[in-house]
Design a protein around this motif. Structure first.
Motif, PDB file in Angstrom:
ATOM      1  N   LYS A   1       0.871  -1.379  -0.080  1.00 43.43           N
ATOM      2  CA  LYS A   1      -0.007  -0.062  -0.068  1.00 43.43           C
ATOM      3  C   LYS A   1       0.827   1.369   0.093  1.00 43.43           C
ATOM      4  O   LYS A   1       0.583   2.399  -0.707  1.00 43.43           O
TER       5      LYS A   1
ATOM      6  N   GLU B   1       2.168   2.131  -3.822  1.00 42.50           N
ATOM      7  CA  GLU B   1       1.183   2.337  -4.617  1.00 42.50           C
ATOM      8  C   GLU B   1       1.096   3.861  -4.993  1.00 42.50           C
ATOM      9  O   GLU B   1       1.001   4.077  -6.223  1.00 42.50           O
ATOM     10  N   PRO B   2       1.096   4.774  -4.108  1.00 45.74           N
ATOM     11  CA  PRO B   2       1.051   6.171  -4.513  1.00 45.74           C
ATOM     12  C   PRO B   2       2.019   6.507  -5.668  1.00 45.74           C
ATOM     13  O   PRO B   2       1.916   7.209  -6.508  1.00 45.74           O
ATOM     14  N   MET B   3       3.401   6.041  -5.284  1.00 48.64           N
ATOM     15  CA  MET B   3       4.510   6.435  -6.068  1.00 48.64           C
ATOM     16  C   MET B   3       3.993   5.659  -7.635  1.00 48.64           C
ATOM     17  O   MET B   3       4.402   6.265  -8.639  1.00 48.64           O
ATOM     18  N   ARG B   4       3.575   4.593  -7.694  1.00 51.24           N
ATOM     19  CA  ARG B   4       3.223   3.789  -8.858  1.00 51.24           C
ATOM     20  C   ARG B   4       1.936   4.782  -9.622  1.00 51.24           C
ATOM     21  O   ARG B   4       2.050   4.921 -10.932  1.00 51.24           O
ATOM     22  N   LYS B   5       0.959   5.115  -8.802  1.00 50.48           N
ATOM     23  CA  LYS B   5      -0.070   5.897  -9.380  1.00 50.48           C
ATOM     24  C   LYS B   5       0.297   7.162  -9.998  1.00 50.48           C
ATOM     25  O   LYS B   5      -0.100   7.929 -10.934  1.00 50.48           O
ATOM     26  N   ALA B   6       1.468   7.821  -9.088  1.00 51.26           N
ATOM     27  CA  ALA B   6       1.925   9.081  -9.761  1.00 51.26           C
ATOM     28  C   ALA B   6       3.066   9.140 -11.000  1.00 51.26           C
ATOM     29  O   ALA B   6       3.483   9.911 -11.492  1.00 51.26           O
TER      30      ALA B   6
END
Length: 943
Positions: free
Chosen positions: A827, A830-835
């Motif tokens: 989790k 995930e923010p780095m992947r989405k960005a």
């Protein structure tokens, strides 16, 4: 070397990704037939504890439907799972071949010719018809993947079976439990035969509801009235209510409850007797304005008063009965002993005539005044018309209510008193003993089955076992032509039965043999002394046929035994096969024929509606097989809670197709990564495995135990869901996802340790899949190289190697904590992947800020290299919890952990795709990391 892909150990397997079930399944069926998969499965447990599932016989008169497909698949799952757990479970399928549905079909084809043909010819046509559909159904059941002794089924038309059935009737006769007499039973006027309760269905029906007054001219009424009250016999009546006006010609009495209070009420210049509690509603129905209560009388004091029939010149006495209720009507019940069980019982108590002047088509006989020649339903309006003429109709209306209908022709049935054969429920304490077995001996699944069948046995009348048809086992008895006395001496009956077993077509002997060959020489009627005998032409109730299967099959087949471990049928069999089998066995053996009874619900459409041709929502098993394959139908059976009504639709099946793909792909991935694995040479002992592999092995073994217990408890939906979750969550999303890198990239212990787990997991998967996903499990098993199979010609002969010792609770809990933290790390990434900062988790470095105990757990169970593998990252660092920066992410885990995520330093290894700061340190292999360099160099040296 620049093409590093050639150095990877990528999956290789002949097990295809596309199942192609519609084409593959018939090939597997041929293979099973060639190797006798059923025989091999059973033989693998020779000498082991046995398990007997006794097959309830489906009716051989049409193609199978979703209900029978579900039933046979459930049984197949039980038999296969019991065999694969080490018990020898034989499965002998059976067919119910006698009875009205088959005879009705033959009659329809014969039309008027039927009346011209002898019984033996009609019976031959029925036999041929049954055998034709038996073959059709057998092939349809085989197509479902059901393994059984298909070449040696049991059939109720087999001469030995017919003899066994007739012999059981002889046993009842010998015990004095068989009665021949005139009693009211369910009668189908369309099929011209008696019906058992199990052959009656209830459906909405519109009936005339009428209130009738019976003149009460008995002068003894005066004594019940207060002093000074005037009594006019011509204006005093007892009021009754009925929804069967046609039974009024056969009325023999009026019944009241001894404990209810009744009133004589004055209305419209007349005096009426009704129950006090029903006076107000009756007054409203009759249009009485403020009726005056003249006297109150306990029901018991009305006994013996004589009323008059409303349109015939005969008495109708007032009698007492506890069956009278105040739910509706007047509290005074019209009583026709020839047309109702309770009427009959109370009529017998008072010596009333059992009058039922109807022929087999339900027409009144010629001596019935006013209504001769009319069917009972034609008579309804005529009876009402007659009541109007004589002035004794108080009110009428139409009501819609649940009414008994024939299970075969779907026409309304009647209660009609005819001379029939019965097994007494009271003789030899049959009812009492059956109830005791229900409540104390048999296990019922679901538990409510106990109460359901118990109530049925407790309240059922004597068992009417005679039917007025041709196609069935005859009732072996002689009837005196002069006085109608029946002869059925036991030794004579058993002698005739022995000839059934020896005759080519069984009990056809009874219909073919000359009467002089059947009647004992010099036999005189014990009642009238004459010797004019005829053979009984009634046949046995088909429920007696199937209900005696324990004697004809379980006790006769050496591979079976009685009582059976399990009877498994639809919930309607509480009043059918479970019911008749219990009574037949208790009546002659004193023990139930089964230890456990399991029931399933009906198959309905996706909206919960009953399948109906008129609605257009019927789905045939073959449609599903043609579209999806039998495997998906089998998965559906396992996935649903079959103990309730079960829904099926394209939407439901498509979800199962998706689940099937996930399970199949998991199996395929595992097989692909075992291409170079030989268990005899390469297997790693549990204690030598890498910690993660040891935990994964323990996890798979625990899921296996859950699945095996679910099979044992008949919780097949738990089998399906546990198996699905094992493949999609425990393996694919967790273990296989983690070890993919190690399997492709590494060699030595790292690879063999994981492969050992995969091999064991594959065997467990195939073992646990096989009872449900039989085709896929067999296909996978046959694709495995010989070295990886634990013996046997089929997946059903496979027996698992001994399980590894279980992990300690402490180690298991440690790994479960690591798993929880792994989820939090995923989790956090995930923010780095989405960005768009990273494309894969391997492009990250993770720092865990934790207490010393957790850091020690990571190092002990994973280590630095294992930690990178576990979290699927390129670098893992451990730091004290207090050193966490403000922007560290707090993990929602059972231990204080904070997570920091950064982009990985170094360059991407062209072989394993991890990022490494030491990339390029080896001049020969500047594009790969030190770990990959070591493996590649070893490969070069090995070559």
């Amino acid at each position: 070397m620049s093409d590093y892909k050639q150095t990877l150990k990528l999956p290789q397997t002949g097990f295809p990704m596309k199942a192609n079930l519609k084409q593959k399944e018939p090939e597997i069926l041929k293979f099973w037939a060639q190797i006798d998969a059923y025989g091999a499965m059973v033989a693998a447990n020779e000498g082991n504890k046995t398990y007997v599932l006794h097959d309830g016989p489906p009716y051989a008169n049409g193609n199978i439907h979703m209900g029978t497909a579900m039933n046979k698949t459930l049984k197949d799952i039980v038999v296969k799972s019991r065999n694969m757990s080490g018990r020898q479970a034989q499965y002998v399928p059976g067919w119910d071949c006698h009875g009205l549905p088959i005879e009705h079909k033959v009659e329809t084809e014969l039309k008027k010719k039927k009346k011209e043909l002898p019984a033996v010819t009609v019976r031959k046509l029925c036999r041929d018809y049954a055998l034709k559909f038996l073959d059709i159904q057998r092939n349809e059941f085989k197509r479902l993947g059901v393994l059984a002794t298909w070449d040696k089924p049991y059939m109720t038309l087999d001469p030995k079976y017919e003899a066994a059935t007739a012999r059981e009737l002889g046993n009842f006769m010998d015990k004095g439990s068989v009665i021949r007499g005139k009693k009211p039973i369910y009668w189908c006027c369309s099929c011209h035969t008696a019906l058992a309760e199990a052959e009656v269905e209830y459906a909405d029906h519109s009936s005339p509801s009428i209130f009738v007054r019976f003149p009460l001219t008995d002068k003894r009424v005066q004594a019940l009235l207060p002093a000074g009250a005037k009594y006019d016999p011509a204006k005093t009546f007892v009021a009754i209510w009925t929804t069967t006006p046609w039974t009024l010609p056969d009325n023999m009495g009026v019944c009241v409850h001894p404990e209810f209070d009744y009133v004589f009420a004055e209305a419209n210049g007349c005096l009426y007797l009704v129950a006090e509690r029903l006076l107000a509603p009756c007054a409203e129905i009759f249009g009485w304005d403020s009726p005056k209560v003249v006297a109150r009388v306990p029901g018991a004091k009305l006994e013996g008063l004589e009323a008059c029939h409303p349109f015939y010149k005969r008495k109708s006495p007032i009698i007492l009965g506890d069956h009278v209720t105040l739910d509706a009507g007047t509290g005074c019940v019209h009583t026709a002993p020839g047309h109702g069980r309770e009427d009959y019982e109370v009529g017998m108590k008072y010596g009333l005539e059992v009058y039922s002047p109807l022929d087999d088509a339900g027409r009144f006989l010629t001596d019935v005044e006013f209504f001769a020649g009319l069917t009972v339903f034609e008579a309804n309006p005529k009876v009402i018309e007659k009541l109007k003429q004589v002035g004794n109709l108080l009110a009428q209306e139409k009501i819609s209510h649940s009414y008994p209908h024939c299970w075969r022709c779907k026409e309304p049935v009647i209660f009609r008193a005819t001379t029939q054969w019965f097994i007494s429920m009271e003789a030899n304490d049959l009812r009492k003993n059956a109830l005791k077995a229900i409540h104390e001996t048999v296990r019922w699944i679901p538990a409510w089955g106990e109460e359901r069948i118990g109530n049925m046995i407790e309240n059922r009348p004597d068992w009417c076992i005679s039917r007025q048809r041709n196609w069935g086992v005859p009732i072996v008895a002689l009837i005196c032509e002069d006085c109608d006395e029946a002869y059925f001496e036991t030794a004579w009956v058993m002698g005739v039965v022995d000839k059934f077993a020896q005759h080519a077509t069984g009990c056809d002997y009874w219909f073919e043999a000359p009467i002089e060959d059947i009647v004992p020489a010099g036999l005189k009627c014990p009642k009238c002394g004459r010797d004019h005998w005829r053979r009984e032409t009634d046949i046995l109730d088909v429920w007696f046929d199937s209900g005696t299967s324990f004697a004809a099959v379980l006790e006769q087949r050496p591979e079976l035994s009685c009582p059976a471990d399990l009877y498994l049928e639809g919930s309607d069999q509480h009043r059918g096969w479970f019911h008749s089998s219990l009574l037949a066995s208790m009546g002659t053996r004193g023990v139930p024929p089964y230890k456990t009874v399991l029931t399933h619900g009906y198959v309905v459409d996706g909206e919960g509606r009953k399948m109906s041709k008129s609605i257009g929502n019927v789905i045939a098993p073959q449609e599903i097989i043609d579209k999806y394959g039998a495997e998906i139908l089998r998965m559906w059976v396992a996935a649903v809670n079959y103990q309730e009504d079960v829904r099926i639709s394209d939407e439901i099946l498509n979800r199962l197709v998706d689940a099937y793909r996930r399970i199949r792909n998991t199996v395929r991935f595992i097989m692909g990564n075992l291409a170079d694995f030989d268990p005899a040479k390469d297997a790693v002992a549990p204690e030598a495995m890498l910690p993660l592999d040891r935990f994964a092995l323990d996890l798979v073994e625990r899921r296996h135990k859950t699945i095996q217990q679910a099979y044992e408890d008949f919780e097949f939906h738990k089998v399906y869901h546990t198996l699905h979750n094992l493949c999609t969550t425990d393996l694919s999303a967790f273990y296989l996802d983690i070890i993919k890198d190690r399997l492709y990239v590494c060699s030595g212990l790292e690879r063999r340790s994981a492969q050992t787990v995969l091999w064991r997991a594959l065997l467990i998967l195939l073992n646990d899949m096989a009872p449900v996903m039989s085709f896929t499990a067999e296909e996978a098993f046959q694709t495995l190289p010989e070295t990886q199979r634990p013996g046997g010609s089929s997946v059903f002969t496979m027996r698992l190697p001994e399980a590894a010792p279980a992990l300690s609770d402490a180690r298991r809990q440690g790994f479960e904590l690591l798993l929880a933290v792994r989820g939090e790390v995923t989790k956090a990434i995930e923010p780095m992947r989405k960005a768009g900062e990273i494309g894969h988790s391997l492009e990250t470095e993770i720092t865990l800020f934790a207490e010393p105990e957790f850091s020690k757990l990571v190092l002990d169970e994973l280590g630095e290299e294992g930690g990178k593998e576990f979290f699927i990252i390129s670098k893992l660092a451990l730091m004290p919890f207090d050193a966490a920066p403000d922007n560290a992410i707090s993990a929602d885990a059972a231990t204080p952990v904070k997570i920091a995520v950064t982009k990985a330093n170094g360059a991407k290894c062209q072989r394993c795709w991890r990022y490494d700061e030491k990339l390029g340190s080896n001049a020969e292999h500047p594009e790969i990391c030190p770990r990959c360099t070591t493996v590649v160099q070893a490969l070069v040296l090995g070559s």
